[in-house]
Design an enzyme around this catalytic site. Structure first.
Site, PDB file in Angstrom:
ATOM      1  N   ARG A 202       6.788 -40.795   7.862  1.00 50.15           N
ATOM      2  CA  ARG A 202       6.401 -41.984   8.619  1.00 50.15           C
ATOM      3  C   ARG A 202       6.557 -41.709  10.096  1.00 50.15           C
ATOM      4  O   ARG A 202       7.649 -41.360  10.536  1.00 50.15           O
ATOM      5  CB  ARG A 202       7.340 -43.148   8.277  1.00 50.15           C
TER       6      ARG A 202
ATOM      7  N   ASP B 146      17.783 -39.709   3.922  1.00 44.90           N
ATOM      8  CA  ASP B 146      19.052 -39.371   4.586  1.00 44.90           C
ATOM      9  C   ASP B 146      20.224 -39.528   3.634  1.00 44.90           C
ATOM     10  O   ASP B 146      21.155 -38.730   3.634  1.00 44.90           O
ATOM     11  CB  ASP B 146      19.267 -40.276   5.808  1.00 44.90           C
TER      12      ASP B 146
ATOM     13  N   THR C  31       4.629 -45.649  15.063  1.00 39.45           N
ATOM     14  CA  THR C  31       3.541 -46.468  14.513  1.00 39.45           C
ATOM     15  C   THR C  31       3.803 -46.894  13.074  1.00 39.45           C
ATOM     16  O   THR C  31       3.097 -47.761  12.547  1.00 39.45           O
ATOM     17  CB  THR C  31       2.223 -45.665  14.517  1.00 39.45           C
TER      18      THR C  31
ATOM     19  N   ASP D 184      18.150 -45.442   4.606  1.00 40.59           N
ATOM     20  CA  ASP D 184      17.113 -44.410   4.534  1.00 40.59           C
ATOM     21  C   ASP D 184      17.382 -43.538   3.313  1.00 40.59           C
ATOM     22  O   ASP D 184      18.375 -42.806   3.264  1.00 40.59           O
ATOM     23  CB  ASP D 184      17.128 -43.566   5.819  1.00 40.59           C
TER      24      ASP D 184
HETATM   25  N1  URA Z   1      12.309 -45.818   3.786  1.00 40.62           N
HETATM   26  C1  URA Z   1      13.613 -45.791   3.445  1.00 40.62           C
HETATM   27  O1  URA Z   1      14.147 -44.750   3.083  1.00 40.62           O
HETATM   28  N2  URA Z   1      14.314 -46.943   3.499  1.00 40.62           N
HETATM   29  C2  URA Z   1      13.751 -48.114   3.886  1.00 40.62           C
HETATM   30  O2  URA Z   1      14.443 -49.128   3.903  1.00 40.62           O
HETATM   31  C3  URA Z   1      12.390 -48.112   4.238  1.00 40.62           C
HETATM   32  C4  URA Z   1      11.689 -46.955   4.170  1.00 40.62           C
END
Ligand code: URA
Length: 211
Positions: A106, A205, A110, A202
């Site tokens: 991502r 992560d 944007t 995330d």
């Molecule tokens: N990607 C993720 O890993 N966590 C989110 O909350 C949104 C997108």
């Protein structure tokens, strides 16, 4: 126009394990392990409608017509990198499935997906594709991944996520109403940075300890 279908897998084990993932104290290795278990449980529901046929089987006592899987072969496709966490569990359950990978990240400004890798089996049009990505946030990444799979010839696709945002589901279904979605939870909303609330942070992560 097909009617979009959403299956929320609300089995108590799924709900419990998702809570473990949400907890910010859950350490990296445990997070990986629980995501694997959770994906296995989800795989069970995602494959619930697989076709069966009967074949004669000899047990130690007698012969009878026993059910075995038939129909389309499977292909599991992971959206890297967080999808790898779900792929492991699904693969344990479906060891003969072929594996594909889509690299999309991502753009943080944007929030739109950028492709850096795409590799799927050549006979993808003959397979039921189960696309896995733990988080359906804006929906744009899964939307782009399904476009790429369809361009590559896939005609039968399901999407399995752990957590979906309502906004992401709407965006995804606008483009792909023909693709059934399976989720362990539909959460409240996205925040300004495109993270799901309450979510689990995330997923990449947390799987790999990169933050
Ligand atoms: N990607 C993720 O890993 N966590 C989110 O909350 C949104 C997108």
């Amino acid at each position: 126009m097909p009617i979009p279908t959403l299956t929320v897998i609300d089995h108590p084990l799924v709900r419990h394990k998702l809570t473990l993932l949400r907890r910010k104290e859950t350490p990296t290795l445990r997070f990986q392990e629980v995501m694997r278990e959770l994906s296995q449980l989800m795989g069970y529901e995602v494959t619930r409608d697989l076709a069966l046929e009967t074949r004669p089987v000899e047990t130690p006592l007698t012969t009878f017509d026993a059910p075995i899987l038939t129909g389309k072969k499977l292909c599991l496709v992971s959206i890297m990198r967080a999808g790898q966490g779900m792929l492991d569990g699904m693969r344990t359950l479906l060891p003969s499935a072929r594996i594909g990978h889509i690299g999309l990240y991502r753009d943080q400004e944007t929030l739109t997906p950028v492709e850096y890798f795409f590799k799927v089996p050549e006979d993808i049009e003959e397979r039921l594709v189960i696309l896995v990505d733990p988080m359906l946030a804006t929906g744009h990444t899964a939307e782009a991944a399904v476009h790429r799979l369809k361009d590559a010839g896939a005609v039968s696709i399901k999407l399995a996520v752990l957590v979906a945002a309502p906004e992401g589901l709407r965006n995804f279904y606008d483009s792909h109403p023909d693709v059934p979605v399976y989720a362990a939870s539909v959460d409240r909303q996205l925040n300004g940075q495109g993270y799901i609330l309450p979510g689990l942070g995330d997923a990449g992560d947390r799987l790999y300890g990169t933050r």
